[in-house]
Design an enzyme around this catalytic site. Structure first.
Site, PDB file in Angstrom:
ATOM      1  N   ARG A 151      53.620 -25.617 -55.581  1.00 23.73           N
ATOM      2  CA  ARG A 151      54.735 -24.894 -54.924  1.00 23.73           C
ATOM      3  C   ARG A 151      55.991 -24.810 -55.781  1.00 23.73           C
ATOM      4  NH1 ARG A 151      52.868 -27.741 -50.322  1.00 23.73           N
ATOM      5  NH2 ARG A 151      51.439 -26.397 -49.172  1.00 23.73           N
ATOM      6  N   LYS A 192      61.860 -13.046 -64.506  1.00 23.11           N
ATOM      7  CA  LYS A 192      60.737 -12.246 -63.981  1.00 23.11           C
ATOM      8  C   LYS A 192      59.457 -12.832 -64.561  1.00 23.11           C
ATOM      9  CE  LYS A 192      62.541  -7.647 -63.000  1.00 23.11           C
ATOM     10  NZ  LYS A 192      62.497  -6.219 -63.386  1.00 23.11           N
ATOM     11  N   GLU A 207      63.439  -2.796 -77.276  1.00 23.46           N
ATOM     12  CA  GLU A 207      64.194  -3.398 -76.164  1.00 23.46           C
ATOM     13  C   GLU A 207      65.648  -3.643 -76.586  1.00 23.46           C
ATOM     14  OE1 GLU A 207      62.874  -3.557 -73.220  1.00 23.46           O
ATOM     15  OE2 GLU A 207      60.708  -3.695 -73.497  1.00 23.46           O
ATOM     16  N   LYS A 263      71.728  -8.802 -71.093  1.00 23.47           N
ATOM     17  CA  LYS A 263      70.724  -9.098 -70.059  1.00 23.47           C
ATOM     18  C   LYS A 263      71.267 -10.155 -69.110  1.00 23.47           C
ATOM     19  CE  LYS A 263      66.165  -9.620 -68.605  1.00 23.47           C
ATOM     20  NZ  LYS A 263      64.762  -9.435 -68.811  1.00 23.47           N
ATOM     21  N   GLU A 288      66.989  -7.681 -58.642  1.00 20.98           N
ATOM     22  CA  GLU A 288      66.875  -6.235 -58.815  1.00 20.98           C
ATOM     23  C   GLU A 288      67.061  -5.449 -57.514  1.00 20.98           C
ATOM     24  OE1 GLU A 288      64.106  -5.018 -61.894  1.00 20.98           O
ATOM     25  OE2 GLU A 288      63.774  -3.160 -60.806  1.00 20.98           O
ATOM     26  N   ARG A 340      70.191  -4.253 -61.961  1.00 22.71           N
ATOM     27  CA  ARG A 340      69.151  -4.755 -62.866  1.00 22.71           C
ATOM     28  C   ARG A 340      68.119  -3.677 -63.191  1.00 22.71           C
ATOM     29  NH1 ARG A 340      66.092 -10.638 -63.115  1.00 22.71           N
ATOM     30  NH2 ARG A 340      64.759 -10.068 -64.880  1.00 22.71           N
ATOM     31  N   ASN A 360      65.223  -1.135 -66.828  1.00 16.45           N
ATOM     32  CA  ASN A 360      63.951  -0.423 -66.880  1.00 16.45           C
ATOM     33  C   ASN A 360      64.077   0.943 -67.547  1.00 16.45           C
ATOM     34  OD1 ASN A 360      62.458  -2.435 -65.514  1.00 16.45           O
ATOM     35  ND2 ASN A 360      63.436  -1.787 -63.608  1.00 16.45           N
ATOM     36  N   HIS A 380      61.058   2.637 -68.938  1.00 19.12           N
ATOM     37  CA  HIS A 380      59.863   1.917 -68.527  1.00 19.12           C
ATOM     38  C   HIS A 380      58.957   2.726 -67.597  1.00 19.12           C
ATOM     39  CE1 HIS A 380      61.833  -1.328 -70.523  1.00 19.12           C
ATOM     40  NE2 HIS A 380      60.937  -2.214 -70.175  1.00 19.12           N
ATOM     41  N   HIS A 422      55.383   3.111 -68.706  1.00 21.48           N
ATOM     42  CA  HIS A 422      54.232   2.564 -67.983  1.00 21.48           C
ATOM     43  C   HIS A 422      53.191   3.642 -67.720  1.00 21.48           C
ATOM     44  CE1 HIS A 422      56.598  -1.126 -66.298  1.00 21.48           C
ATOM     45  NE2 HIS A 422      56.031  -1.373 -67.461  1.00 21.48           N
ATOM     46  N   HIS A 474      53.452  -2.217 -75.479  1.00 20.24           N
ATOM     47  CA  HIS A 474      54.495  -2.045 -74.459  1.00 20.24           C
ATOM     48  C   HIS A 474      55.804  -1.517 -75.073  1.00 20.24           C
ATOM     49  CE1 HIS A 474      56.871  -2.926 -70.900  1.00 20.24           C
ATOM     50  NE2 HIS A 474      57.687  -3.653 -71.645  1.00 20.24           N
TER      51      HIS A 474
HETATM   52  P1  NAD Z   1      52.587 -10.920 -76.747  1.00 17.63           P
HETATM   53  O1  NAD Z   1      53.013 -12.124 -76.009  1.00 17.63           O
HETATM   54  O2  NAD Z   1      51.206 -10.423 -76.510  1.00 17.63           O
HETATM   55  O3  NAD Z   1      52.795 -11.163 -78.298  1.00 17.63           O
HETATM   56  C1  NAD Z   1      52.420 -10.169 -79.205  1.00 17.63           C
HETATM   57  C2  NAD Z   1      51.494 -10.705 -80.285  1.00 17.63           C
HETATM   58  O4  NAD Z   1      52.260 -11.474 -81.202  1.00 17.63           O
HETATM   59  C3  NAD Z   1      50.408 -11.634 -79.774  1.00 17.63           C
HETATM   60  O5  NAD Z   1      49.235 -11.393 -80.505  1.00 17.63           O
HETATM   61  C4  NAD Z   1      50.934 -13.022 -80.119  1.00 17.63           C
HETATM   62  O6  NAD Z   1      49.906 -13.961 -80.305  1.00 17.63           O
HETATM   63  C5  NAD Z   1      51.668 -12.754 -81.387  1.00 17.63           C
HETATM   64  N1  NAD Z   1      52.778 -13.660 -81.720  1.00 17.63           N
HETATM   65  C6  NAD Z   1      53.702 -14.191 -80.890  1.00 17.63           C
HETATM   66  N2  NAD Z   1      54.649 -14.832 -81.587  1.00 17.63           N
HETATM   67  C7  NAD Z   1      54.293 -14.726 -82.896  1.00 17.63           C
HETATM   68  C8  NAD Z   1      54.902 -15.162 -84.108  1.00 17.63           C
HETATM   69  N3  NAD Z   1      56.071 -15.789 -84.124  1.00 17.63           N
HETATM   70  N4  NAD Z   1      54.262 -14.871 -85.261  1.00 17.63           N
HETATM   71  C9  NAD Z   1      53.084 -14.167 -85.254  1.00 17.63           C
HETATM   72  N5  NAD Z   1      52.501 -13.707 -84.151  1.00 17.63           N
HETATM   73  C10 NAD Z   1      53.100 -13.984 -82.982  1.00 17.63           C
HETATM   74  O7  NAD Z   1      53.547  -9.680 -76.458  1.00 17.63           O
HETATM   75  P2  NAD Z   1      55.119  -9.488 -76.279  1.00 17.63           P
HETATM   76  O8  NAD Z   1      55.405  -8.165 -76.857  1.00 17.63           O
HETATM   77  O9  NAD Z   1      55.893 -10.667 -76.710  1.00 17.63           O
HETATM   78  O10 NAD Z   1      55.260  -9.420 -74.693  1.00 17.63           O
HETATM   79  C11 NAD Z   1      54.681  -8.382 -73.962  1.00 17.63           C
HETATM   80  C12 NAD Z   1      54.572  -8.830 -72.536  1.00 17.63           C
HETATM   81  O11 NAD Z   1      55.885  -9.113 -72.045  1.00 17.63           O
HETATM   82  C13 NAD Z   1      53.992  -7.775 -71.608  1.00 17.63           C
HETATM   83  O12 NAD Z   1      53.022  -8.396 -70.791  1.00 17.63           O
HETATM   84  C14 NAD Z   1      55.170  -7.321 -70.767  1.00 17.63           C
HETATM   85  O13 NAD Z   1      54.796  -6.927 -69.475  1.00 17.63           O
HETATM   86  C15 NAD Z   1      56.010  -8.570 -70.734  1.00 17.63           C
HETATM   87  N6  NAD Z   1      57.447  -8.340 -70.496  1.00 17.63           N
HETATM   88  C16 NAD Z   1      58.038  -9.085 -69.528  1.00 17.63           C
HETATM   89  C17 NAD Z   1      59.386  -8.932 -69.276  1.00 17.63           C
HETATM   90  C18 NAD Z   1      60.056  -9.815 -68.268  1.00 17.63           C
HETATM   91  O14 NAD Z   1      61.214  -9.566 -67.931  1.00 17.63           O
HETATM   92  N7  NAD Z   1      59.402 -10.843 -67.791  1.00 17.63           N
HETATM   93  C19 NAD Z   1      60.133  -8.024 -70.019  1.00 17.63           C
HETATM   94  C20 NAD Z   1      59.511  -7.275 -71.019  1.00 17.63           C
HETATM   95  C21 NAD Z   1      58.139  -7.450 -71.244  1.00 17.63           C
HETATM   96  N1  GLY Z   2      62.641  -6.431 -68.259  1.00 16.56           N
HETATM   97  C1  GLY Z   2      63.326  -5.959 -67.115  1.00 16.56           C
HETATM   98  C2  GLY Z   2      64.002  -7.025 -66.322  1.00 16.56           C
HETATM   99  O1  GLY Z   2      63.980  -8.175 -66.677  1.00 16.56           O
HETATM  100  O2  GLY Z   2      64.553  -6.734 -65.308  1.00 16.56           O
END
Ligand code: NAD
Ligand code: GLY
Length: 369
Positions: free
Chosen positions: A122, A144, A186, A228, A238, A242, A246, A249, A253, A267
């Site tokens: 929880r 998020k 971003e 941010k 949001e 907030r 997006n 986005h 998407h 992405h």
């Molecule tokens: P990811 O976590 O898949 O990382 C991208 C690649 O880089 C992976 O293969 C990973 O293993 C590799 N990697 C990570 N750090 C590394 C480093 N220092 N050196 C070498 N390789 C490395 O992708 P991402 O782009 O970081 O994140 C994308 C995800 O984030 C999506 O699922 C998206 O929906 C999410 N996201 C969430 C929010 C939020 O507010 N929570 C915002 C934007 C995106």
């Molecule tokens: N990445 C969008 C948010 O955090 O609201």
């Protein structure tokens, strides 16, 4: 230089530390976050191989005992199966609610670990150590957390703020160039949505940021996190402002859903193209000038990101299918499309009830069929 951003959320406030070499100092940087002097570090196999031992060693040097949980890299890990596997491994370590989990990785690891932390017994605290540029400027801050389902991305999740975020700029040196560009999308987003001065600086410094030149990179990450944090502090869940985060986005998407989530379109690339489309749609609606739309498009293209649907794949996208995806977006209300549009660079706003006919005409003008 080490910089700190405060995310002001009352009792859930926390700090984001940004700077070079922070992973090597993780023991002292994070000591206060681990009252029991122990944690489970969740990471993926790429990050484990490159930085795992160094991070665990730094924690140990600070007297913190850490167990490493290594998951497969890639978006597929952010799934019910990935969540079940991670939860089971956390249970096997007998972590209880006084313990703290650590996410060491990109947005996939951060989102999954954060969601597991939100529901494990929880709710348990967690720390974010983002290792991609995208995670440092966006996903690790703001709470998020989510997993994907076959019906779409981030559909099952929770708001769960981290206890602390540690963004080591040197860790980005091992990141592939394509992933760096995704993070840059971003960063430019913050300038486009709310800070014209920052946008202008990015026009001059895109190359330096992507080359990881320390001052340009540090400024870009710091300013992004500041923006941010300010938006999240004002609208954590949001209800309003907030949603500006997006920008690009909803278009993005829809493009991702049509391309398949198999790595063909990342992405950040989808967001790059999505932001350019959002600006050109704003111009088509007479909301912003054509010059601003062209300037936004040029800044995104200058970082090597796609800005047109034809940059993504040669076969045209279907306008009907894109609009259907946009109507299913989390921001859509009763099937009506909500988009973030712009009056100018640095002045975005949330447009509800976008007229599907105008959107269709625009998409066809942009080479959809
Ligand atoms: P990811 O976590 O898949 O990382 C991208 C690649 O880089 C992976 O293969 C990973 O293993 C590799 N990697 C990570 N750090 C590394 C480093 N220092 N050196 C070498 N390789 C490395 O992708 P991402 O782009 O970081 O994140 C994308 C995800 O984030 C999506 O699922 C998206 O929906 C999410 N996201 C969430 C929010 C939020 O507010 N929570 C915002 C934007 C995106
Ligand atoms: N990445 C969008 C948010 O955090 O609201």
């Amino acid at each position: 230089m080490r910089r700190v951003v405060d995310v002001g959320l009352g009792p859930r406030s926390y700090q984001v530390a940004i700077g070079p070499g922070l992973i090597d100092r993780a023991g002292e940087e994070l000591a206060a976050a681990y009252p029991r002097r122990r944690t489970a570090v969740v990471t993926d196999a790429h990050v484990a191989a490159l930085h795992g031992e160094r991070f665990i060693g730094a924690l140990k040097a600070g007297g913190i005992d850490a167990s490493l949980i290594v998951l497969p890299p890639g978006e597929e890990t952010k799934s019910f199966e990935g969540l079940a596997d991670l939860s089971d491994r956390l249970l096997a370590l007998a972590l209880d609610r006084g313990d703290v989990i650590t996410a060491l990785g990109g947005g996939v690891i951060g989102d999954l670990t954060g969601f597991a932390a939100a529901i494990y017994k929880r709710g348990i605290d967690f720390v974010q150590v983002p290792t991609t540029l995208l995670a440092q400027v966006d996903s690790s801050v703001g709470g998020k957390t989510a997993i994907d389902t076959p019906r779409g991305k981030n559909l099952i999740g929770a708001f769960h703020q981290p206890l602390r975020v540690l963004a080591d700029l040197e860790v980005l040196q091992t990141l592939p160039a394509r992933e760096l560009r995704c993070g840059y999308a971003e960063i430019v987003k913050y300038g486009l949505l709310g800070d014209f001065g920052f946008f202008e600086r990015l026009e001059r410094e895109a190359g330096a940021v992507l080359a990881l030149e320390p001052e340009a990179l540090s400024h870009a990450v710091h300013r992004s996190v500041q923006m941010k944090a300010e938006i999240v502090a004002e609208d954590e869940t949001e209800q309003g402002r907030r949603a500006l985060l997006n920008l690009g986005h909803t278009f993005g998407h829809a493009l991702e859903a049509e391309t398949g989530f198999d790595g063909a379109l990342l992405h950040g690339e989808a967001v790059g193209a999505g932001m350019a489309l959002a600006f050109r749609f704003s111009a088509a609606l007479g909301l912003c000038s054509g010059q601003d739309a062209a300037r936004a498009t040029a800044a995104i293209a200058a970082a090597g990101l796609p800005t047109r649907m034809a940059d993504i794949r040669p076969e045209p996208f279907s306008a009907t299918r894109l609009i259907a995806h946009m109507g299913q977006d989390k921001k859509a209300e009763g099937g009506r499309i909500t988009l973030v549009l712009a009056r100018a660079i640095g002045d975005a706003f949330v447009a509800k009830n976008v007229e599907p006919d105008k959107l269709r005409r625009f998409l066809i003008q942009e080479d959809a069929v």
